[in-house]
Design a protein around this motif. Sequence first.
Motif, PDB file in Angstrom:
ATOM      1  N   UNK A 148      -1.367  -5.013  -4.626  1.00  0.00           N
ATOM      2  CA  UNK A 148      -0.822  -4.088  -3.647  1.00  0.00           C
ATOM      3  C   UNK A 148      -0.321  -4.767  -2.386  1.00  0.00           C
ATOM      4  N   UNK A 149      -0.939  -5.884  -2.006  1.00  0.00           N
ATOM      5  CA  UNK A 149      -0.521  -6.541  -0.765  1.00  0.00           C
ATOM      6  C   UNK A 149       0.565  -7.583  -0.997  1.00  0.00           C
ATOM      7  N   UNK A 150       0.903  -7.865  -2.250  1.00  0.00           N
ATOM      8  CA  UNK A 150       1.951  -8.868  -2.512  1.00  0.00           C
ATOM      9  C   UNK A 150       3.293  -8.507  -1.869  1.00  0.00           C
ATOM     10  N   UNK A 151       3.789  -7.271  -2.011  1.00  0.00           N
ATOM     11  CA  UNK A 151       5.083  -6.967  -1.387  1.00  0.00           C
ATOM     12  C   UNK A 151       5.087  -7.091   0.130  1.00  0.00           C
ATOM     13  N   UNK A 152       3.914  -7.003   0.759  1.00  0.00           N
ATOM     14  CA  UNK A 152       3.864  -7.092   2.219  1.00  0.00           C
ATOM     15  C   UNK A 152       3.686  -8.537   2.693  1.00  0.00           C
ATOM     16  N   UNK A 153       2.906  -9.320   1.956  1.00  0.00           N
ATOM     17  CA  UNK A 153       2.641 -10.691   2.386  1.00  0.00           C
ATOM     18  C   UNK A 153       3.733 -11.665   1.960  1.00  0.00           C
TER      19      UNK A 153
END
Length: 1012
Positions: free
Chosen positions: A940-945
């Motif tokens: 879930x945090x891949x697109x943000x990081x």
Amino acid sequence: MADMRFLVFWLLLRFSVATTDVASCSCGFLDPRTGAIWTDAIVTYGNETEKLPVDSLVAEEYQHPYEKNWNARYRSGALPTNIGHNDSTAPGWNGSAWTLSLERPTKNHFVVGASIRSLRRDIRYGTFESALGPPKPGVGGSVLAMRLDYNESQTLSVNVMNADDPKDAWTSFMIYGDWRGARDKGVNFTDFGNSTYNYPNSPWGIVPYRFEWTDKNANFFIGDALARSIRSRDTPKGWPTTASTLYIRHSSIGDQYTSEGPPPNGSYTHVGLLRAFFNSSLMSEIDHASFDARCDTKQQCLVTDTSLLMFKERPIDYKKRWPAIFVASICIAISTVLLLHALIKRAPWKTKLPASANGSSNKDVTLCSAQSSWQDLSATPSVFYSEGYGLTDAAQTPGFWTPGVVTPGTMTPGRTGTPRTSIHPLVSSNITPAWSEADTLMGGGGYFTGPVSSSTSLTVTPGQTRPGSDSLKVPPPVGISIHCRNRNDQHDAITPINESKQAGRSVQSVDEKKLPMVATAEIDEDKQLPDVTILEISVSTPTGTAAKSPISAPKQRVDYLAGLVALASIFVTLIHFCLTFLPATEIPYTHTHYKSELWALKIVTPYLLTFSWIGPFFTSSTRFLVMTYLKSGNLKGVAEKTVGRTPRLIIPCAAIAALEYFCMQVGAISWLEYLPSVTWSTWPYTSNYVTFGHFISEIIELMYIIPNAVPQITFNYCIGVLWTIPVQLQNSWTSLLAVIIIREIKTPWKRMCYYAFCIGMHWYAMSWGSFFWVGLLIADLDISYKWKTWLYARPWVYYPLLAFVAILALGSPSIDLVGQWTTMNFNTLEYGVHPHQRTGHLIRDSVDYGYPPYYIPRLSALTFSIGFHLLVELSPVVQKFFSNRLLMWLFPHILTLYLIHGLIFWSLGAVICVKLAAHGVPYWANMLVVAVCTYTVIFGCLPFLTPVIETLGKSITMNIWRDASERPAPRRKTLYPFDPDMFKDGTKNDTEVVPKSDDVEKNEIKVASKAL
């Protein structure tokens, strides 16, 4: 004589305590060794009473759901029934003593022992004595500890440990923050009788220990001999000042660095006496003043000391923290505002392109899409570049734009003037940024992922100019249209543009060499889908003449190699998940929660959870590093990789490492220390850096340290992960030098012999370079020799070779499978035939012979990488599998996945696992919940990081390459375009403008031409 003095003092102390009621010592107790006066006391002797004094001591009953220890594989408990009393024959003590028994461990890793606790929990400073007898030698390791403890955050302790091997028995003197296994903070039993401590009796008997705790220091003694002294100013983790509780415990948690154990059949220890003299934290300043006034002329028990200083409470100054809180709040507020401003301005949820230079808005387009076209490409290059669009390699066309050379924002819509550099505007709006995040593990080259279809007409607005001596100037009436067609079409020849005239201006003749060729880095032309498309550029003049030139469309990446690396990255995270939560599936002879873990170790691990999956990262990395030079022979591509490779990897690693250190300091990873007692895995642990200089040193190690030495940051940041970064970097230089040599060897058989020699030597030297040479060989066969075309045309060679590489890919892990079922281990045997660096002999003839460390390359991993990589290269079926959408989505995020998965496992995963275990949740359900939660957060945090890491790695690297490859613009004076003389004389009102330079005149001509 010394023995006699010790005996006399001991008897005097015994007599004083025995004949004086502690309650009558209303004026406190004077320590004869330090002169300190303590207001309260706890005094009891095992040879005078069989039961613990109920008014001061209590037998504890507890069962810990977890332990705070990096190496605790067992959880401790205590029962009052395990405290007994009997006569002791141990040397150093006469009469009876208390016994603290330890039961045998249970299957659930519980070890029930005994614990004595003081009723007083207000102990603040004092002197504490006890006579402690360790368990018998050879029964298994356990700990008999006397400790002061406040909430496990402030401790002072004396720990007597017999260890599994009697020669390793020792006593440690620890304070909070010390590593429990530090032997320099203790004394081995074999050293008790030396000249330093001069203890006359056996350390296996009942030994008198003492420690003194004040606000300035802590001193630990064996008898009267000082064993360790600590000053408050020398403790980095803070000095213990909070009121604490006194404990005497016999326990074992299986710490392999301290006591080892636990005893398989249980054990017991002796406690001869306990004497504690201390101050109470409940006494206020008024109480201390009253005590001093009342006892000023009276005698204290045992001895007198008139030089006692007034007790003064050390106030805790919280005001000093407010400036830091204020500064932190301001920084957080400013950062939040800036991030929100950038997010709103960028508006990533909108798909429209920025407005073009003439004020029109470009619609969403897909390069070569049948549904849309660009009718106006007059937007300046900065429009595309500032949004992250661009190519990564310069075409070999004179005057064409150079990768990483473009300065973001050098031209903006509506702005006139000559930019420093320019890029070709024929870039699709949905093409991924050039320097892909996957460079970390796949070589550092960028490539496009935009879809390519077969029918689009694009018209370039007249007036586009490319700077440079060979720039192509198209007059306003001329239109450039681009069409897509299949490569199989018949008309592939390039027709030069003939010179024509209109409005007094001429269109310069353009030949093939001067046409902009849209070429991308790291893309193999033969890795296209079957329906490969060609872009045609058509330059039309007012007379209707047109010249067409095929321009290669941005190539699609090698999808199946991208999918291979993405799948390998998932398996690596699964390996680290198992090492953290299910160690029995990865490490032989480890305690298991369920028998299924053993079956997984013997069947699943050799194929899916093996470290051999690291190999495809290295072999694929070389392909993308050397592809450009193998095709063109242009050293510029090598130079670009050499300059940008290190910052491309190190900057994101340093940023994420700093983030994890921040998480350590704020307590986000504090539950990881409790995790080993639940998972029974001692693999994960963290250690904060001592100073910022240590952090910088660790980052530099990532760049330059020898891979086999393992950078120190792997023991702090994320054990077992970042050690591959120096392997990548150092062998990148090997690959870039090797490809230059290889391209100069023209004879095929000499070339292959050189490959064989280098791969063999690297394997024999236990270097990871063998993997990179294999990747270079596969890339060379594909690019230089077109071997797949040759193989596909000869099925009688192709299918046997395909079967061989399939057997190699499956057979290599099967060798490890054999080692799980038999006593023979191939990796150990193969490790033994390599040279021993210190002696020059074979490793099997040295003391280091055994299973190789994880950072040593193995032959089975090398053959697995060769077989699997070749299988993916040669089999269309396997290629289709690795080109699926899920892996294609994951591929741009593999660097983020590589850097953050350990942080998620050790913070969120540790909290969930420990809390569920404390509530008695079955371990299989615990692991299911942990896996679902942690992987959901990770993906879930891949697109943000990923955009953040891309900015840190790609953007900075591109700027570094620009500064290293582009000649800077000429410096202009601050007063330009005005004459400096007009400011030299205040009485002179000369506003004459400096004569226009050539570039200003060209800009004005260009603006006028656009207006026409």
